[in-house]
Design an enzyme around this catalytic site. Structure first.
Site, short mmCIF file in Angstrom:
data_model
loop_
_atom_site.label_atom_id
_atom_site.label_comp_id
_atom_site.label_asym_id
_atom_site.label_seq_id
_atom_site.Cartn_x
_atom_site.Cartn_y
_atom_site.Cartn_z
CE LYS A 1 -19.21 -5.97 -38.73
NZ LYS A 1 -18.15 -5.93 -37.71
N GLY B 1 -23.99 2.16 -34.22
CA GLY B 1 -22.61 2.62 -34.40
C GLY B 1 -22.61 4.09 -34.76
CB SER B 2 -20.06 6.22 -36.26
OG SER B 2 -19.77 5.56 -37.45
CB THR B 3 -23.98 9.69 -37.56
OG1 THR B 3 -24.61 9.70 -36.28
CG2 THR B 3 -24.91 10.35 -38.56
CD GLU C 1 -28.41 3.52 -30.46
OE1 GLU C 1 -27.79 4.61 -30.45
OE2 GLU C 1 -28.07 2.53 -29.82
CB CYS D 1 -24.88 5.83 -28.46
SG CYS D 1 -26.00 4.72 -27.64
CD GLU E 1 -21.13 9.96 -30.63
OE1 GLU E 1 -20.92 9.57 -31.79
OE2 GLU E 1 -21.97 9.44 -29.88
P1 NAD Z 1 -18.53 2.18 -36.54
O1 NAD Z 1 -19.80 2.80 -36.89
O2 NAD Z 1 -17.44 2.24 -37.55
O3 NAD Z 1 -18.71 0.61 -36.20
C1 NAD Z 1 -19.90 0.03 -35.70
C2 NAD Z 1 -20.14 -1.29 -36.41
O4 NAD Z 1 -20.31 -1.06 -37.80
C3 NAD Z 1 -18.98 -2.28 -36.29
O5 NAD Z 1 -19.49 -3.59 -36.21
C4 NAD Z 1 -18.26 -2.10 -37.61
O6 NAD Z 1 -17.51 -3.21 -38.01
C5 NAD Z 1 -19.41 -1.85 -38.56
N1 NAD Z 1 -19.04 -1.14 -39.77
C6 NAD Z 1 -18.10 -0.18 -39.91
N2 NAD Z 1 -18.03 0.21 -41.20
C7 NAD Z 1 -18.94 -0.50 -41.89
C8 NAD Z 1 -19.35 -0.56 -43.24
N3 NAD Z 1 -18.79 0.22 -44.17
N4 NAD Z 1 -20.33 -1.41 -43.59
C9 NAD Z 1 -20.93 -2.19 -42.67
N5 NAD Z 1 -20.57 -2.20 -41.38
C10 NAD Z 1 -19.60 -1.36 -40.97
O7 NAD Z 1 -18.04 2.77 -35.21
P2 NAD Z 1 -16.56 2.71 -34.61
O8 NAD Z 1 -15.52 2.96 -35.64
O9 NAD Z 1 -16.44 1.47 -33.86
O10 NAD Z 1 -16.60 3.95 -33.66
C11 NAD Z 1 -16.49 5.24 -34.24
C12 NAD Z 1 -17.47 6.17 -33.63
O11 NAD Z 1 -18.79 5.61 -33.69
C13 NAD Z 1 -17.28 6.43 -32.17
O12 NAD Z 1 -16.30 7.38 -31.92
C14 NAD Z 1 -18.64 6.87 -31.78
O13 NAD Z 1 -18.83 8.22 -32.12
C15 NAD Z 1 -19.56 6.04 -32.62
N6 NAD Z 1 -20.09 4.87 -31.91
C16 NAD Z 1 -21.37 4.91 -31.55
C17 NAD Z 1 -21.93 3.83 -30.88
C18 NAD Z 1 -23.33 3.84 -30.45
O14 NAD Z 1 -23.72 3.04 -29.61
N7 NAD Z 1 -24.18 4.68 -31.01
C19 NAD Z 1 -21.15 2.73 -30.57
C20 NAD Z 1 -19.83 2.70 -30.99
C21 NAD Z 1 -19.32 3.79 -31.67
#
Ligand code: NAD
Length: 502
Positions: free
Chosen positions: A191, A244-246, A266, A300, A402
């Site tokens: 996804k 993605g985010s923590t 990660e 990240c 962050e």
């Molecule tokens: P996010 O964690 O919300 O999204 C990352 C992925 O997770 C996306 O594909 C999203 O659709 C999916 N996702 C979101 N909520 C979900 C859920 N409840 N269940 C399953 N999948 C879900 O990140 P974001 O909103 O795109 O960005 C927010 C913050 O995340 C940024 O400000 C940054 O701090 C962090 N971030 C980190 C990385 C990294 O490489 N570590 C990358 C992007 C964002």
């Protein structure tokens, strides 16, 4: 193959056929209830196109296709050598299509085209190629136990893998996850992030062209709360790999517990970069700049906290400010001279701005930037000046949280002990960097720092051959390198009794 697609043209004149469907079982399908997501060009704020998003029903179909493929002899019984050849073919196809793919990354994400082409696309193709070489080298051990018995182990695929990726490196993140998963013989439901849904769909066509059987890779767009959570909580998914985010990672961990899924996560970071008095200042300044300002600061493992030893603190500040002024040219991402494009979305842009206010309210010293920029292109776009806060202390939120933008905080320290204490004063532990010409100190710091990666005299100098991941709240497990295979294979032990009954 029934094609759901639109013709698109980018500002650089390149045109391409953009699939808009859900890619399930090597076919393009609509979502079960017409659910669509719209993607916006962050440079112009205009709509690029809409693509189908996957509902829970669609996820059921994608997972069923992946399960069938896992047990189908066409994939299950394929030799590692042949899996490797398919991956190698895919790497080749990515290279052949790199200009179109880089164009899509730029229009959808806002990153400079030169960065997409020479950075993201090289990493994407090389990661897939690197893992193609491992496909016939994933094997177990023979373990001698007693004179009557021995055991051997085999490495099997984990099974159906759900992979949820972010928007900052859409194709490279897909490659980090697809490469090892496919080398180990798994099947995948991937996804992409809802902010950058386009490039992965073009990649899907290349996956078919490379010869992967139906159902081995399925790519479904959609929002995290709908598509992502349906995947993470699905009872027939064996593993979730997430970047993605923590906060989202914590939610995914809970959802994954429904059937005790294998997980790799990660997540975020607030990575320190330490500069000692004896460092080569010019090198430190140049790497420190790249370490936080590349990719619009949306990295990240960006080294977003710079810790500088007192004696060279003022000198470093001046030189760093000079470097940002000189190199961080904000502009249209299709222009060759641009270093920094727009932030990926209005939400990220607002987030960066909000942290400028937070830093000012905390009385940190804003020594550069922070203003929106409205004179690029059509006067729209999520452009912001890079931001430097100095005299930041560990109690401040801008030291701890962050931001995920071109936003750096600089703090002063006196002793090596202080530097380590400040560097480790974080809930995160993803990247870290140390600048010193003292060899023993460099390795002492590398040992004591709480992070998955330490760069000595560089920053964010990643490589697909080297394991990557976090400690503390920056993640679980490792991706890339040989270690990346562990996340996608499961060890089976076979005990053999050779005792003669005669
Ligand atoms: P996010 O964690 O919300 O999204 C990352 C992925 O997770 C996306 O594909 C999203 O659709 C999916 N996702 C979101 N909520 C979900 C859920 N409840 N269940 C399953 N999948 C879900 O990140 P974001 O909103 O795109 O960005 C927010 C913050 O995340 C940024 O400000 C940054 O701090 C962090 N971030 C980190 C990385 C990294 O490489 N570590 C990358 C992007 C964002």
């Amino acid at each position: 193959m029934k094609d759901l697609s639109v013709q698109l043209t980018a500002p650089n004149g390149r045109t391409w056929t953009q699939p808009t469907g859900l890619f399930i079982n090597n076919e393009w399908v609509k979502s079960s209830n017409g659910y669509m997501i719209t993607t916006i060009n962050p440079t112009t704020e205009e709509e690029i196109t809409s693509v189908y998003g996957a509902t829970e029903d669609d996820i059921n179909k994608a997972v069923a296709a992946a399960r069938r493929a896992l047990n189908d002899p066409a994939w299950r019984d394929l030799s590692g050598l042949d899996r490797g050849k398919m991956l190698n073919r895919l790497a080749q196809l990515i290279e052949e299509n790199r200009e179109i793919l880089a164009t899509i990354e730029t229009i959808d994400n806002g990153k400079p085209y030169t960065v997409a082409l020479d950075g993201d696309l090289v990493e994407t193709a090389e990661t897939i190629r690197y893992y193609s070489g491992f496909a016939d080298k994933v094997f177990g051990q023979v373990i001698d136990t007693t004179s009557d018995k021995f055991a051997y182990t085999v490495r099997e695929p984990v099974g159906v893998c759900g992979q949820i990726i972010p928007w900052n490196y859409p194709l490279a993140m897909a490659a980090w996850k697809l490469g090892p998963a496919l080398a180990c013989g798994n099947t995948v439901v991937l996804k992409p992030a809802e902010q950058t849904p386009l490039s992965a769909l073009v990649l899907a066509n290349l996956i078919v062209e490379a010869g992967f059987p139906p159902g081995v890779v399925n790519i479904v767009n959609g929002h995290g709360s709908i598509t992502g959570s349906a995947l993470a909580s699905h009872m027939d998914v064996d593993k979730i790999a997430f970047t993605g985010s923590t906060d989202t990672a914590k939610r995914i961990m809970k959802m994954a517990s429904v059937n005790l899924k294998n997980i790799t996560l990660e997540t975020g970071g607030k990575s320190p970069l330490i500069v000692f008095n004896d460092a080569d200042l010019k090198e430190a300044v140049e790497w420190a700049h790249l370490g936080i300002m590349s990719n619009q600061g949306q990295v990240c493992c960006a080294t977003s906290r710079i810790l500088v030893q007192s004696q060279i603190y003022d000198q470093f500040l001046e030189a760093f400010k000079g470097q940002v002024k000189q190199v961080s040219k904000v502009g249209d991402p299709f222009e060759e001279s641009t270093f920094q494009g727009p932030q990926v979305t209005k939400a990220q842009y607002d987030r960066v701005k909000s942290y400028v206010h937070i830093g000012q309210a905390e009385r940190a010293k804003l020594i550069f930037g922070g203003k929106p920029i409205n004179d690029i292109g059509n006067g729209k776009g999520f452009f912001i000046q890079p931001i430097i806060f100095a005299d930041v202390t560990p109690q401040m939120r801008i030291f701890k949280e962050e931001v995920f933008g071109p936003f750096v905080v600089i703090s002063r320290f006196d002793t090596e002990e202080d530097a380590i204490k400040m560097a480790n004063d974080s809930t995160y532990g993803l990247g870290s960097a140390v600048f010193t010409t003292n060899l023993t100190r460099a390795h002492r710091i590398a040992k004591l720092i709480e992070a998955g990666t330490v760069w000595i005299n560089s920053s964010n100098d990643g490589d697909w051959r080297v394991p990557f991941g976090g400690v503390k709240q920056s993640g679980i497990g490792r991706e890339l390198g040989e270690a990346g295979l562990d996340a996608y294979s499961s060890i089976k032990a076979v005990h053999v009794n050779i005792k003669s009954k005669l």
